[in-house]
Scaffold this motif. Structure first.
Motif, mmCIF file in Angstrom:
data_model
loop_
_atom_site.group_PDB
_atom_site.id
_atom_site.type_symbol
_atom_site.label_atom_id
_atom_site.label_comp_id
_atom_site.label_asym_id
_atom_site.label_seq_id
_atom_site.Cartn_x
_atom_site.Cartn_y
_atom_site.Cartn_z
ATOM 1 N N SER A 20 6.727 -69.974 -16.668
ATOM 2 C CA SER A 20 7.154 -70.526 -17.955
ATOM 3 C C SER A 20 8.604 -70.949 -17.841
ATOM 4 C CB SER A 20 6.981 -69.507 -19.094
ATOM 5 O OG SER A 20 7.833 -68.395 -18.910
ATOM 6 N N VAL A 21 8.944 -72.018 -18.547
ATOM 7 C CA VAL A 21 10.309 -72.547 -18.569
ATOM 8 C C VAL A 21 10.660 -72.832 -20.020
ATOM 9 C CG1 VAL A 21 11.831 -74.440 -17.853
ATOM 10 C CG2 VAL A 21 10.117 -73.540 -16.261
ATOM 11 N N ASN A 22 11.778 -72.294 -20.466
ATOM 12 C CA ASN A 22 12.204 -72.444 -21.859
ATOM 13 C C ASN A 22 11.109 -72.015 -22.835
ATOM 14 O OD1 ASN A 22 14.683 -73.507 -20.966
ATOM 15 N ND2 ASN A 22 13.891 -75.602 -20.985
ATOM 16 N N GLY A 23 10.416 -70.937 -22.472
ATOM 17 C CA GLY A 23 9.384 -70.375 -23.344
ATOM 18 C C GLY A 23 8.070 -71.127 -23.335
ATOM 19 N N GLN A 24 7.946 -72.181 -22.517
ATOM 20 C CA GLN A 24 6.713 -72.950 -22.475
ATOM 21 C C GLN A 24 5.967 -72.669 -21.170
ATOM 22 O OE1 GLN A 24 6.640 -76.973 -24.220
ATOM 23 N NE2 GLN A 24 8.879 -76.903 -24.111
ATOM 24 N N PHE A 39 4.785 -78.410 -20.012
ATOM 25 C CA PHE A 39 5.526 -78.626 -21.251
ATOM 26 C C PHE A 39 4.620 -79.218 -22.344
ATOM 27 C CE2 PHE A 39 8.986 -78.657 -18.071
ATOM 28 C CZ PHE A 39 9.715 -77.571 -18.556
ATOM 29 N N ARG A 107 18.342 -67.378 -14.786
ATOM 30 C CA ARG A 107 18.291 -67.460 -16.252
ATOM 31 C C ARG A 107 18.591 -66.129 -16.912
ATOM 32 N NH1 ARG A 107 12.423 -70.255 -16.183
ATOM 33 N NH2 ARG A 107 12.203 -68.540 -14.666
ATOM 34 N N HIS A 108 18.666 -65.064 -16.104
ATOM 35 C CA HIS A 108 18.919 -63.732 -16.642
ATOM 36 C C HIS A 108 20.062 -63.072 -15.872
ATOM 37 C CE1 HIS A 108 15.137 -64.256 -18.771
ATOM 38 N NE2 HIS A 108 14.558 -64.533 -17.613
ATOM 39 N N ARG A 131 18.133 -77.165 -14.935
ATOM 40 C CA ARG A 131 17.287 -76.417 -15.868
ATOM 41 C C ARG A 131 17.987 -75.166 -16.402
ATOM 42 N NH1 ARG A 131 12.531 -78.948 -16.212
ATOM 43 N NH2 ARG A 131 11.764 -80.050 -14.359
ATOM 44 N N LEU A 132 19.260 -75.027 -16.066
ATOM 45 C CA LEU A 132 20.067 -73.945 -16.607
ATOM 46 C C LEU A 132 20.924 -74.479 -17.757
ATOM 47 C CD1 LEU A 132 21.227 -72.310 -13.238
ATOM 48 C CD2 LEU A 132 19.510 -71.425 -14.835
ATOM 49 N N PRO A 133 21.596 -73.616 -18.510
ATOM 50 C CA PRO A 133 22.524 -74.130 -19.516
ATOM 51 C C PRO A 133 23.533 -75.083 -18.886
ATOM 52 C CG PRO A 133 22.221 -71.771 -19.789
ATOM 53 C CD PRO A 133 21.528 -72.147 -18.505
#
Length: 304
Positions: A20-24, A39, A107-108, A131-133
């Protein structure tokens, strides 16, 4: 005539895509696992004959041998999930054909500990910064950059469009001048401001690879004349010796064959034979440290 050395500086492998990426969620669909939910929409993620969804080294080697590609660099991306376990197996099994990147989940917080372990197992570490901030460079990330420099590892990285993250890259280069860096997707060449990413290769240890360039120029399609012009423009800024060909296999061969992903360079009259040799293989051989590579004779098609 001397054999043309071809090395793919940007490819992907996996046994299973489920993440999953960005909750998707991103996962392979049943029963035809060549397609994925991506997505929120169904996409042809793999060539349609890969119905089991397994994008293996052996299938890639068959494509490489047919297309006379001597070696390949296998990178990673969040959309495929972490593939460290499989890629360790691939490089151990085929050390003369593959250079593989490890990847942590940036991401964490707390990823540095995993990155330290990966740096012992891989020759390079991948960071999909796009794909990071936007502000991806925090203290922990900079610590990892220093670690990679100290251990002589290669950083593979893709950036957001244009110059959104170029300033942070300049900070990394200044802090870690001996760190070898490969910037992917040819600076997102079809997006505004792409040349700001290319200019980073004016620094000694920074190179650019063209993974995804046929995807970025997909609307134009083969033989991608604008892609050739972009390569010439980039070479005018940083020198052809800083640029490397990459296919973005297997995603790009849903639209074209694997050989087509480089033979538009081989056949163009816009580049010299010396420039083609540098771009298609010699630069990557030196940058990634490939040793003796196999001789791959041309095999005729049944239609010839």
């Amino acid at each position: 005539m001397e054999e043309l050395l071809i090395i793919d500086a940007h490819s992907h492998l996996w046994l299973n895509q489920d993440t999953s990426v960005n909750g998707q969620p991103i996962y392979q669909l049943e029963p035809n696992r060549s397609r994925s939910l991506f997505f929120g929409e169904e996409r042809q993620m793999l060539p349609p004959f890969m119905t089991d969804g397994q994008n293996t080294a052996e299938r890639f080697l068959s494509n490489m041998d047919y297309a006379q590609v001597a070696a390949a660099v296998v990178t990673q991306e969040f959309i495929d999930g972490l593939q460290n376990s499989y890629l360790r197996q691939v490089e151990n099994r085929y050390p003369d054909r593959f250079f593989t990147f490890g990847m942590a989940d940036y991401r964490h917080p707390g990823f540095l500990r995993h990155a330290e372990k990966l740096s012992k197992e891989f020759k390079g570490i991948k960071v999909p910064a796009a794909r990071l901030p936007r502000q991806f460079l925090n203290d922990e990330m900079m610590q990892m950059m220093h670690l990679l420099e100290q251990e002589g590892k290669i950083l593979g990285i893709e950036l957001m469009d244009g110059d959104a993250q170029v300033g942070q890259m300049k900070e990394i280069i200044q802090e870690c001048p001996k760190l070898k860096i490969a910037i992917g997707h040819f600076g997102m060449v079809t997006r505004s401001g792409w040349l700001e990413q290319i200019k980073l290769a004016r620094h000694k240890n920074v190179y650019i690879e063209s993974g995804g360039i046929t995807w970025l120029f997909n609307d134009e399609f083969y033989p991608f004349p604008s892609a050739v012009h972009a390569i010439k423009e980039a070479a005018g800024l940083v020198g052809m010796e800083k640029l490397m060909w990459g296919s973005d296999y297997p995603r790009t061969i849903t639209a074209i064959t694997y050989r087509m992903s480089y033979d538009f360079i081989q056949k163009t009259q816009e580049l010299s034979e010396h420039e083609k040799r540098l771009f298609l293989g010699e630069n990557a051989k030196q940058f990634f440290g490939f040793g003796k590579l196999p001789h791959l004779p041309y095999v005729k098609n049944m239609s010839e």
